[in-house]
Design a protein around this motif. Structure first.
Motif, PDB file in Angstrom:
ATOM      1  N   GLU A  54       0.829  -1.205   0.000  1.00 17.21           N
ATOM      2  CA  GLU A  54       0.000   0.000   0.000  1.00 17.21           C
ATOM      3  C   GLU A  54       0.867   1.260   0.000  1.00 17.21           C
ATOM      4  N   ARG A  55       1.935   1.254   0.783  1.00 18.94           N
ATOM      5  CA  ARG A  55       2.827   2.416   0.823  1.00 18.94           C
ATOM      6  C   ARG A  55       3.489   2.641  -0.530  1.00 18.94           C
ATOM      7  N   ILE A  56       3.960   1.567  -1.138  1.00 17.23           N
ATOM      8  CA  ILE A  56       4.616   1.679  -2.437  1.00 17.23           C
ATOM      9  C   ILE A  56       3.618   2.145  -3.491  1.00 17.23           C
ATOM     10  N   SER A  57       2.409   1.596  -3.455  1.00 21.97           N
ATOM     11  CA  SER A  57       1.366   2.003  -4.401  1.00 21.97           C
ATOM     12  C   SER A  57       1.046   3.487  -4.246  1.00 21.97           C
ATOM     13  N   HIS A  58       0.924   3.958  -3.005  1.00 21.47           N
ATOM     14  CA  HIS A  58       0.625   5.365  -2.752  1.00 21.47           C
ATOM     15  C   HIS A  58       1.759   6.253  -3.262  1.00 21.47           C
ATOM     16  N   LEU A  59       3.001   5.869  -3.002  1.00 18.39           N
ATOM     17  CA  LEU A  59       4.142   6.637  -3.482  1.00 18.39           C
ATOM     18  C   LEU A  59       4.193   6.640  -5.008  1.00 18.39           C
ATOM     19  N   ASP A  60       3.926   5.499  -5.618  1.00 17.67           N
ATOM     20  CA  ASP A  60       3.886   5.430  -7.087  1.00 17.67           C
ATOM     21  C   ASP A  60       2.801   6.333  -7.654  1.00 17.67           C
ATOM     22  N   ASP A  61       1.647   6.413  -6.983  1.00 17.04           N
ATOM     23  CA  ASP A  61       0.569   7.313  -7.416  1.00 17.04           C
ATOM     24  C   ASP A  61       1.015   8.771  -7.349  1.00 17.04           C
ATOM     25  N   VAL A  62       1.726   9.139  -6.291  1.00 19.59           N
ATOM     26  CA  VAL A  62       2.221  10.514  -6.158  1.00 19.59           C
ATOM     27  C   VAL A  62       3.214  10.828  -7.273  1.00 19.59           C
ATOM     28  N   VAL A  63       4.113   9.897  -7.548  1.00 26.31           N
ATOM     29  CA  VAL A  63       5.108  10.096  -8.604  1.00 26.31           C
ATOM     30  C   VAL A  63       4.427  10.195  -9.967  1.00 26.31           C
ATOM     31  N   ALA A  64       3.416   9.377 -10.217  1.00 28.74           N
ATOM     32  CA  ALA A  64       2.663   9.456 -11.480  1.00 28.74           C
ATOM     33  C   ALA A  64       1.944  10.796 -11.586  1.00 28.74           C
ATOM     34  N   SER A  65       1.422  11.281 -10.474  1.00 26.84           N
ATOM     35  CA  SER A  65       0.758  12.584 -10.453  1.00 26.84           C
ATOM     36  C   SER A  65       1.741  13.711 -10.756  1.00 26.84           C
ATOM     37  N   ILE A  66       2.951  13.600 -10.229  1.00 25.61           N
ATOM     38  CA  ILE A  66       3.992  14.597 -10.517  1.00 25.61           C
ATOM     39  C   ILE A  66       4.263  14.628 -12.016  1.00 25.61           C
ATOM     40  N   HIS A  67       4.382  13.455 -12.610  1.00 24.69           N
ATOM     41  CA  HIS A  67       4.643  13.385 -14.051  1.00 24.69           C
ATOM     42  C   HIS A  67       3.476  13.984 -14.842  1.00 24.69           C
ATOM     43  N   ALA A  68       2.253  13.638 -14.470  1.00 23.86           N
ATOM     44  CA  ALA A  68       1.077  14.126 -15.195  1.00 23.86           C
ATOM     45  C   ALA A  68       0.880  15.625 -15.022  1.00 23.86           C
ATOM     46  N   THR A  69       1.119  16.135 -13.817  1.00 25.78           N
ATOM     47  CA  THR A  69       0.869  17.548 -13.520  1.00 25.78           C
ATOM     48  C   THR A  69       1.985  18.456 -14.010  1.00 25.78           C
ATOM     49  N   TYR A  70       3.228  18.031 -13.823  1.00 27.56           N
ATOM     50  CA  TYR A  70       4.370  18.911 -14.095  1.00 27.56           C
ATOM     51  C   TYR A  70       5.184  18.506 -15.323  1.00 27.56           C
ATOM     52  N   GLY A  71       4.906  17.336 -15.867  1.00 27.59           N
ATOM     53  CA  GLY A  71       5.627  16.896 -17.054  1.00 27.59           C
ATOM     54  C   GLY A  71       7.073  16.522 -16.790  1.00 27.59           C
ATOM     55  N   ILE A  72       7.389  16.146 -15.566  1.00 26.28           N
ATOM     56  CA  ILE A  72       8.750  15.707 -15.252  1.00 26.28           C
ATOM     57  C   ILE A  72       8.702  14.306 -14.662  1.00 26.28           C
ATOM     58  N   GLU A  73       9.803  13.606 -14.806  1.00 25.84           N
ATOM     59  CA  GLU A  73       9.910  12.278 -14.216  1.00 25.84           C
ATOM     60  C   GLU A  73      10.394  12.421 -12.780  1.00 25.84           C
ATOM     61  N   ALA A  74       9.821  11.632 -11.919  1.00 22.82           N
ATOM     62  CA  ALA A  74      10.268  11.566 -10.532  1.00 22.82           C
ATOM     63  C   ALA A  74      10.551  10.102 -10.220  1.00 22.82           C
ATOM     64  N   ILE A  75      11.472   9.891  -9.324  1.00 27.16           N
ATOM     65  CA  ILE A  75      11.869   8.542  -8.944  1.00 27.16           C
ATOM     66  C   ILE A  75      11.413   8.306  -7.509  1.00 27.16           C
ATOM     67  N   ALA A  76      10.692   7.213  -7.294  1.00 23.32           N
ATOM     68  CA  ALA A  76      10.148   6.898  -5.975  1.00 23.32           C
ATOM     69  C   ALA A  76      11.124   6.040  -5.187  1.00 23.32           C
ATOM     70  N   HIS A  77      11.252   6.366  -3.912  1.00 17.42           N
ATOM     71  CA  HIS A  77      12.082   5.582  -2.994  1.00 17.42           C
ATOM     72  C   HIS A  77      11.285   5.376  -1.717  1.00 17.42           C
ATOM     73  N   GLU A  78      10.815   4.154  -1.492  1.00 15.97           N
ATOM     74  CA  GLU A  78      10.089   3.839  -0.263  1.00 15.97           C
ATOM     75  C   GLU A  78      11.062   3.148   0.674  1.00 15.97           C
ATOM     76  N   ILE A  79      11.207   3.703   1.864  1.00 10.83           N
ATOM     77  CA  ILE A  79      12.142   3.150   2.845  1.00 10.83           C
ATOM     78  C   ILE A  79      11.328   2.623   4.021  1.00 10.83           C
ATOM     79  N   HIS A  80      11.517   1.354   4.333  1.00  2.00           N
ATOM     80  CA  HIS A  80      10.806   0.762   5.467  1.00  2.00           C
ATOM     81  C   HIS A  80      11.598   1.025   6.742  1.00  2.00           C
TER      82      HIS A  80
END
Length: 137
Positions: A54-80
């Motif tokens: 769930e945490r990884i999915s949520h972070l991936d959604d945020v990164v996808a939103s960054i790409h869609a909204t701002y047109g830039i690639e972001a790299i997700a890093h989930e740290i447990h």
């Protein structure tokens, strides 16, 4: 000027978090920098998302939103973390070094009386990081 920008995300919808994300994405776009979105998560009761998936999915959604909204690639890093409140500062500093980050943009609350006893996360990172830290309030 900046090649790699890190933004820690806590998944709150606070105005400060939104401003920090807006600044980080605008700066990454204007600088042609990589944007690294980092989330320190836990499976402890009361966590925003309880399972690692769930945490990884949520972070991936945020990164996808960054790409869609701002047109830039972001790299997700989930740290447990077993205890994010106790380990977050150390884990963020380690991520800064491991990813060769040259700018951190992070949100913070307005300091209060508790900061006389316990360092705020942004204050700690700003004091101990070897790179520039932009604290957004």
């Amino acid at each position: 000027m900046f090649n790699k920008i890190l933004i820690p995300l806590d998944f709150t919808d606070s105005d400060t978090q939104k401003r920090a994300l807006s600044i980080a994405t605008d700066l990454a776009k204007s600088q042609g920098a990589e944007l690294h979105a980092v989330s320190v998560g836990s499976s402890l009761p009361g966590a925003t998302a309880r399972t690692e998936e769930e945490r990884i999915s949520h972070l991936d959604d945020v990164v996808a939103s960054i790409h869609a909204t701002y047109g830039i690639e972001a790299i997700a890093h989930e740290i447990h973390s077993v205890d994010p409140a106790a380990e977050i500062d150390k884990l963020l500093l380690q991520s800064i070094d491991d990813l060769n980050i040259d700018l951190v943009i992070m949100s913070s609350h307005v300091p209060g009386i508790m900061e006389y006893f316990f360092s705020a996360h942004a204050g700690y990172v700003a004091s101990h990081a070897k790179v520039s830290v932009f604290v957004v309030r």
